[in-house]
Scaffold this active site. Structure first.
Site, PDB file in Angstrom:
ATOM      1  N   ASP A  62       0.821  -1.222   0.000  1.00 45.93           N
ATOM      2  CA  ASP A  62       0.000   0.000   0.000  1.00 45.93           C
ATOM      3  C   ASP A  62       0.852   1.268   0.000  1.00 45.93           C
ATOM      4  OD1 ASP A  62      -2.513   1.354   0.150  1.00 45.93           O
ATOM      5  OD2 ASP A  62      -2.212   1.691   2.286  1.00 45.93           O
TER       6      ASP A  62
ATOM      7  N   SER B  66      -7.026   5.296   0.141  1.00 41.63           N
ATOM      8  CA  SER B  66      -7.272   3.972  -0.431  1.00 41.63           C
ATOM      9  C   SER B  66      -8.720   3.578  -0.171  1.00 41.63           C
ATOM     10  CB  SER B  66      -6.334   2.939   0.196  1.00 41.63           C
ATOM     11  OG  SER B  66      -4.989   3.290  -0.003  1.00 41.63           O
TER      12      SER B  66
ATOM     13  N   GLN C 260      -5.674  -1.986  -6.614  1.00 39.58           N
ATOM     14  CA  GLN C 260      -6.216  -1.053  -5.627  1.00 39.58           C
ATOM     15  C   GLN C 260      -6.903   0.114  -6.326  1.00 39.58           C
ATOM     16  OE1 GLN C 260      -3.944   1.975  -2.963  1.00 39.58           O
ATOM     17  NE2 GLN C 260      -4.155   0.153  -1.693  1.00 39.58           N
TER      18      GLN C 260
END
Length: 311
Positions: A230, A254, A304
């Site tokens: 991430d 996110s 993502q």
């Protein structure tokens, strides 16, 4: 990955203060400790959340801790092969996070767990993880990496690039660099102006590895890489719009995160994170990542979506 206390001895009595992250000089040791959850009841775990000068808890931390909680409720013989997660609310730095695990299925080949992360009575994150009993496949193939890249040892670290450009590391970045558990090296030199960024392809690639040894527990390496996944993935969305370092034009968050784990790996050895953004529209940007080892073997696939709002 287990704490020194047994799971039963780590139960939480009313009013008992959660354990705190000890001061460690090695950020890799600090990461291992961050991922070492405290069991407070059957299927319920508590994770530390460091006090940081950030608006919200780092999403990779929550995803990594949630995966630890899921793995702690399996027999330990089945590695995770996929996870799908949603970031529902921003977490608050410095406040512990409770992870509640639902044992959805224990089959002959697959184990499924659902994890809910709760902070101050509110759900901030959901994760579903699937674990697969190792078996021999009848065939195997993979596409090669999209491009050849320089050896990681030949590239400067992010800290070195910033110092080279600015002459000195700003205090904010200095603090970040001291706590950073991963050595990150961008394959392409960083852009420092909007003019440099304009019309660049929405692609980015970085070499990464933990800054110190992580031990030999495969769960630690899987959850550490989940943490790292991430860190830079949404860079690919930003690259055509603004420099990666310096003042931001957007508030970025996110929204969801998915990973597929293909082969065993160590997160304290170099891995290449090749990232691209096929589309950004409607205030959201989609990014895809492929993680390779130094021999070009595909280890992990990542997708993502992030929210981008002008400041």
């Amino acid at each position: 990955m287990r704490s020194s206390a047994s799971p039963t001895s780590a139960s939480c009595e009313p009013g008992r203060e959660p354990r705190r992250i000890p001061r460690m000089t090695n950020p890799a040791e600090r990461l291992v400790d961050l991922l070492d959850l405290e069991q407070i009841e059957v299927n319920i775990f508590r994770g530390l959340s460091p006090q940081e000068s950030l608006q919200r808890v780092f999403g990779g931390q929550v995803a990594g801790q949630a995966l630890v909680a899921a793995a702690r409720t399996t027999d330990g013989e089945r590695p995770v092969h996929s996870l799908h997660a949603y970031f529902l609310r921003p977490g608050r730095p410095g406040v512990p996070i409770v992870y509640q695990v639902e044992r959805v299925r224990d089959g002959r080949s697959f184990t499924t767990r659902r994890v809910t992360a709760v902070q101050q009575g509110r759900t901030i994150f959901n994760l579903t993880a699937s674990f697969h009993k190792p078996e021999e496949g009848s065939f195997e193939h993979q596409l090669p990496p999209a491009r050849k890249v320089p050896d990681p040892e030949s590239l400067p670290t992010v800290t070195e690039e910033i110092r080279e450009h600015l002459g000195a590391l700003p205090e904010r970045y200095e603090r970040m660099a001291r706590r950073q558990p991963f050595d990150i090296r961008y394959v392409d030199r960083l852009r420092w102006t909007v003019a440099e960024a304009k019309d660049a392809e929405p692609r980015s690639a970085v070499w990464m590895r933990a800054v110190g040894p992580l031990g030999d527990d495969p769960v630690v390496h899987t959850c550490a890489l989940t943490y790292a996944s991430d860190m830079t993935l949404l860079d690919a969305v930003r690259i055509p719009v603004e420099p990666l370092w310096g003042p931001r034009s957007f508030d970025i968050a996110s929204l969801d995160h998915a990973m597929w784990f293909h082969r065993p790996f160590r997160a304290d050895e170099w891995f290449l994170y090749d990232q691209e953004s096929p589309i950004a529209t409607g205030g959201r940007g989609l990014a895809r990542g492929r993680i390779y080892d130094t021999e070009g073997r595909l280890l992990v696939s990542v997708v993502q979506e992030g929210l981008f709002r002008a400041l």
